[in-house]
Design an enzyme around this catalytic site. Structure first.
Site, mmCIF file in Angstrom:
data_model
loop_
_atom_site.group_PDB
_atom_site.id
_atom_site.type_symbol
_atom_site.label_atom_id
_atom_site.label_comp_id
_atom_site.label_asym_id
_atom_site.label_seq_id
_atom_site.Cartn_x
_atom_site.Cartn_y
_atom_site.Cartn_z
ATOM 1 N N GLY A 160 36.081 37.852 53.048
ATOM 2 C CA GLY A 160 36.902 38.064 51.862
ATOM 3 C C GLY A 160 36.060 38.206 50.608
ATOM 4 O O GLY A 160 36.303 39.082 49.768
ATOM 5 N N TYR A 161 35.066 37.349 50.494
ATOM 6 C CA TYR A 161 34.175 37.395 49.330
ATOM 7 C C TYR A 161 33.405 38.714 49.298
ATOM 8 O O TYR A 161 33.295 39.355 48.241
ATOM 9 C CB TYR A 161 33.208 36.220 49.380
ATOM 10 C CG TYR A 161 32.316 36.087 48.175
ATOM 11 C CD1 TYR A 161 32.753 35.440 47.029
ATOM 12 C CD2 TYR A 161 31.030 36.620 48.186
ATOM 13 C CE1 TYR A 161 31.932 35.315 45.917
ATOM 14 C CE2 TYR A 161 30.202 36.510 47.076
ATOM 15 C CZ TYR A 161 30.654 35.859 45.948
ATOM 16 O OH TYR A 161 29.833 35.748 44.843
ATOM 17 N N ALA A 162 32.880 39.135 50.444
ATOM 18 C CA ALA A 162 32.134 40.391 50.496
ATOM 19 C C ALA A 162 33.022 41.574 50.137
ATOM 20 O O ALA A 162 32.620 42.474 49.396
ATOM 21 C CB ALA A 162 31.526 40.578 51.887
ATOM 22 N N LYS A 165 33.685 41.479 46.296
ATOM 23 C CA LYS A 165 32.539 41.867 45.479
ATOM 24 C C LYS A 165 32.157 43.329 45.711
ATOM 25 O O LYS A 165 31.659 44.003 44.796
ATOM 26 C CB LYS A 165 31.355 40.945 45.760
ATOM 27 C CG LYS A 165 31.567 39.517 45.263
ATOM 28 C CD LYS A 165 31.818 39.469 43.764
ATOM 29 C CE LYS A 165 31.948 38.041 43.245
ATOM 30 N NZ LYS A 165 32.160 37.979 41.787
#
Length: 256
Positions: A160-162, A165
């Site tokens: 999710g973070y990747a 970003k």
């Protein structure tokens, strides 16, 4: 204008999200040290007397704080309404607030994904649209997103973070394409491995910490203060011809 004066922010108003600690606090202080007054936003920001407020006041600038969970759409829009009523003209927006949740991709629940994307991608989009609209109308403004090394790489255990970003990196270009001709600079800073609460699990894992340090040519983890100069540059007249760029501050990681 003498070149050093190009980096001054006297008389400017900067909004910094996620300012209570870590990178956000360092950026708020750096902008204040360059001359800007600061509006700080964090989910659990104290009404008064926060450390970031004390730091900004110590730099001789004014500070106003708002508590807002940027991952909650209703809370976000309440903040936007309050900000526009209190401060109709914002000069600088720093979309720093972020969230990271670690879990293997095959076990990454919808709740993790939704929470991270809401905070890391949707909220910066809404804030940039709402605040940037006024900048574009006035013909000037500076917007800085916080990207990541995972804007370029996939990472481990943080799908999710990747994704968020990665989306930030493209969103910066999308806004820049529309607003560069209207005097609004939209850019991003991509920090490397910075010692913060979010990266503590990596720092405290001997195997991961050793692997990370082995790849950083500078030979150390970054400090939040290492990002101050990049933020001041992108917020100041020194970067007036810089649009849609991602400034990597990573101790050399991406060049390895």
């Amino acid at each position: 204008m003498p070149v050093l004066d190009c980096f001054r922010l006297d008389g400017k108003l900067a909004v910094v999200t996620g300012c209570r600690r870590g990178i956000g606090r360092a950026l708020a202080v750096g902008l204040a040290e360059a001359g800007a007054d600061v509006v700080g936003v964090s989910a659990h920001l104290e009404p008064s007397g926060s450390q970031v407020e004390r730091d900004v006041l110590a730099a001789g600038r004014r500070f106003r704080g708002y508590a807002c969970d940027l991952g909650d759409r209703n809370s976000l829009y309440r903040f936007v309404s309050a900000l526009q009523a209190d401060f109709p003209a914002v000069d600088i927006l720093v979309n720093n607030a972020g969230r990271i949740v670690r879990s293997p991709a095959a076990e990454h629940p919808d709740e993790y994904w939704d929470s991270v994307i809401a905070c890391n991608l949707t909220a910066p989009f809404i804030l940039t649209r709402e605040i940037g609209r006024g900048m574009a109308a006035r013909g000037k403004g500076k917007i800085i997103f916080l990207a990541s090394l995972l804007s370029f790489q996939g990472g481990i255990l943080v799908p999710g973070y990747a994704a968020g970003k990665g989306g930030v990196a493209t969103l910066v270009k999308a806004f820049a394409n529309e607003w560069a001709a209207r005097g609004v600079n939209v850019n991003a800073i991509a920090p490397g491995y910075i010692g913060t609460d979010s990266t503590r699990p990596l720092h405290e894992d001997p195997e991961r910490n050793s692997a990370i340090l082995a790849r950083i040519p500078a030979g150390r983890w970054g400090r939040a203060e290492d990002l101050k100069g990049a933020a001041v540059y992108l917020a100041s007249p020194a970067s007036d011809y810089v649009h849609g760029s991602i400034l990597v501050v990573d101790g050399g990681w991406m060049g390895r």
